[in-house]
Enzyme design. Structure first.
Site, short mmCIF file in Angstrom:
data_model
loop_
_atom_site.label_atom_id
_atom_site.label_comp_id
_atom_site.label_asym_id
_atom_site.label_seq_id
_atom_site.Cartn_x
_atom_site.Cartn_y
_atom_site.Cartn_z
N CYS A 114 17.38 43.81 -25.49
CA CYS A 114 18.75 43.93 -26.01
C CYS A 114 18.92 45.12 -26.96
O CYS A 114 20.03 45.54 -27.24
CB CYS A 114 19.19 42.65 -26.68
N HIS A 251 25.47 44.96 -31.17
CA HIS A 251 25.05 44.26 -29.95
C HIS A 251 25.83 42.95 -29.90
O HIS A 251 25.96 42.26 -30.90
CB HIS A 251 23.54 44.00 -30.01
N ASN A 281 26.51 38.04 -23.55
CA ASN A 281 25.42 38.94 -23.94
C ASN A 281 24.93 39.68 -22.70
O ASN A 281 24.32 39.08 -21.82
CB ASN A 281 24.30 38.11 -24.57
O1 UT7 Z 1 20.40 39.36 -27.40
C1 UT7 Z 1 19.11 39.04 -27.79
C2 UT7 Z 1 19.13 38.33 -29.05
N1 UT7 Z 1 19.57 36.97 -28.84
C3 UT7 Z 1 20.37 36.44 -29.73
O2 UT7 Z 1 20.78 37.10 -30.64
C4 UT7 Z 1 20.65 34.97 -29.61
C5 UT7 Z 1 20.41 34.34 -30.93
N2 UT7 Z 1 20.64 32.94 -30.96
C6 UT7 Z 1 21.85 32.35 -30.81
O3 UT7 Z 1 22.83 32.99 -30.54
C7 UT7 Z 1 21.96 30.88 -31.11
O4 UT7 Z 1 20.76 30.43 -31.67
C8 UT7 Z 1 22.30 30.01 -29.87
C9 UT7 Z 1 23.73 30.25 -29.46
C10 UT7 Z 1 21.36 30.34 -28.74
C11 UT7 Z 1 22.16 28.52 -30.23
O5 UT7 Z 1 22.93 28.22 -31.36
P1 UT7 Z 1 22.29 27.40 -32.58
O6 UT7 Z 1 23.38 27.16 -33.52
O7 UT7 Z 1 21.10 28.17 -33.06
O8 UT7 Z 1 21.87 26.06 -31.89
P2 UT7 Z 1 20.42 25.42 -31.72
O9 UT7 Z 1 19.60 26.20 -30.75
O10 UT7 Z 1 19.84 25.15 -33.07
O11 UT7 Z 1 20.85 24.06 -31.05
C12 UT7 Z 1 21.73 23.15 -31.68
C13 UT7 Z 1 22.01 22.01 -30.72
C14 UT7 Z 1 20.76 21.45 -30.07
O12 UT7 Z 1 20.89 20.04 -29.98
P3 UT7 Z 1 20.12 19.07 -31.00
O13 UT7 Z 1 18.67 19.41 -30.85
O14 UT7 Z 1 20.67 19.43 -32.35
O15 UT7 Z 1 20.50 17.72 -30.50
C15 UT7 Z 1 20.78 22.05 -28.70
O16 UT7 Z 1 20.11 21.26 -27.75
O17 UT7 Z 1 22.85 22.46 -29.66
C16 UT7 Z 1 22.26 22.09 -28.42
N3 UT7 Z 1 22.65 23.04 -27.41
C17 UT7 Z 1 23.76 22.92 -26.64
N4 UT7 Z 1 24.72 21.97 -26.61
C18 UT7 Z 1 25.71 22.14 -25.72
C19 UT7 Z 1 22.02 24.20 -27.05
N5 UT7 Z 1 22.70 24.81 -26.08
C20 UT7 Z 1 23.77 24.04 -25.80
C21 UT7 Z 1 24.85 24.14 -24.89
N6 UT7 Z 1 25.79 23.17 -24.89
N7 UT7 Z 1 24.99 25.18 -24.05
#
Ligand code: UT7
Length: 324
Positions: A114, A251, A281
């Site tokens: 990225c 980005h 993304n």
């Molecule tokens: O481009 C390269 C660099 N990449 C990035 O910059 C991405 C960086 N990361 C992110 O953008 C975020 O971390 C995400 C969008 C990927 C995830 O957001 P988050 O606020 O960090 O959520 P999390 O991974 O801590 O997950 C929170 C909850 C989890 O459930 P539990 O364990 O709290 O029950 C996940 O299982 O959200 C759940 N979850 C979803 N729920 C509904 C993860 N993906 C989804 C989904 N729909 N698509």
């Protein structure tokens, strides 16, 4: 006098197929509301069957040449950033070169996921400043839809396909921060973070293309910390501060990361170019896509200061400061 690399033209291409968040509701346990509120993404484009990264890149390159009023005869080379090449080799850049009808100059790929476009841009700038080339087409192009695990809701809702391009041209500057063109840059990698974001296949390991794996919340934390830091580092090198910035072109991975970075830089959101809602993304394509969309809308005025930054697998991250 100092040789500078000035952006002469931008262009982009997005595949025709647009997929709204709601499409995923039928496939996975997710909602439009979750995707929107956690990422800012509303829709993304996916390449058609048979459509390759080079197909997207050729269209973006043509668009940039057109906007710059140039032909391939004006170019000395192509530097292309991608992590989703058509083939293991040759470089996508050479496929694009042939597609554009260019049979001279150099063409090669840069792979920094990225952050790839920033790395490619800085690489092309270094070549221009060294006198190796006068005009370089710099492209970021990806088909991340090809490396998604469609059962992993934590990743497959985030990414999209597309390509963006800029043409860098050598121009003489006075050597001050008032010059047009790229004024400073900062590149970083730390391979000890490999497990946070990687593809679980490859030529010399599994012999397959593999699928993307990400510990999103950990990448998120690194992004928030490292992006503002690298932006400040580039500004420092140019002898400038956040107060001098007219546009942040980040980005486009996650609206919350972008907002946090803008806040840390003391920038109001009106100064931030946002395309994440419509593109998702697109990895190395996201920054040149954002540049081209905003340029097409006539938002950048001559003399304005732009900061661009990105982070991705590696981890690799970096930034560049340039005057339009
Ligand atoms: O481009 C390269 C660099 N990449 C990035 O910059 C991405 C960086 N990361 C992110 O953008 C975020 O971390 C995400 C969008 C990927 C995830 O957001 P988050 O606020 O960090 O959520 P999390 O991974 O801590 O997950 C929170 C909850 C989890 O459930 P539990 O364990 O709290 O029950 C996940 O299982 O959200 C759940 N979850 C979803 N729920 C509904 C993860 N993906 C989804 C989904 N729909 N698509």
């Amino acid at each position: 006098m100092t040789r500078r690399s000035v952006i002469r033209g931008t262009g982009h291409y997005l595949p025709e197929r647009i997929v709204e968040n709601s499409w995923f509701e039928g496939q996975l346990e997710t909602t439009d509301e979750w995707i929107r509120s956690r990422t800012g993404i509303e829709r993304r484009h996916f390449a058609a069957e048979g459509q390759t990264t080079s197909d997207l890149a050729i269209r973006a390159g043509r668009a940039a040449l057109e906007r710059a009023g140039m032909t391939v005869a004006d170019l000395d080379g192509i530097v292309l950033a991608t992590s989703t090449p058509d083939l293991t080799f040759p470089a996508v850049a050479t496929i694009v070169q042939a597609g554009l009808g260019m049979t001279r100059g150099f063409a090669y790929d840069v792979q920094a996921v990225c952050a790839g476009f920033i790395f490619a841009l800085v690489n092309a700038d270094a070549m221009i400043r060294a006198g190796q080339a006068d005009r370089i087409l710099v492209i970021g192009a990806e088909t991340f839809s090809r490396i998604m695990d469609w059962t992993d809701r934590g990743t497959c809702v985030l990414f999209g396909d597309g390509a963006g391009a800029v043409i860098l041209e050598a121009q003489e500057g006075a050597g001050t921060s008032d010059d047009r063109g790229i004024l400073a840059s900062d590149l970083n990698s730390d391979g000890s973070y490999r497990e946070l974001l990687y593809v679980d296949g490859g030529v010399s390991s599994t012999g397959t293309a593999g699928q993307l794996r990400m510990q999103g919340n950990l990448v998120f934390r690194h992004a928030v910390e490292k992006l503002a830091k690298t932006a400040h580092c580039s500004l420092d090198k140019a002898g400038l501060t956040g107060a001098d910035v007219d546009w942040l072109v980040p980005h486009q991975a996650n609206m919350r990361i972008i907002t946090a970075t803008a806040q840390k830089m003391g920038l109001p959101m009106e100064k931030v170019v946002l395309t994440v809602a419509d593109h998702g993304n697109t990895s190395a394509a996201s920054i040149p896509l954002a540049l081209s969309v905003a340029d097409g809308q006539g938002r950048f005025k001559p003399g304005q200061l732009l900061v661009t930054e990105g982070i991705g697998g590696g981890l690799s991250w970096g930034s560049a400061v340039l005057r339009w």
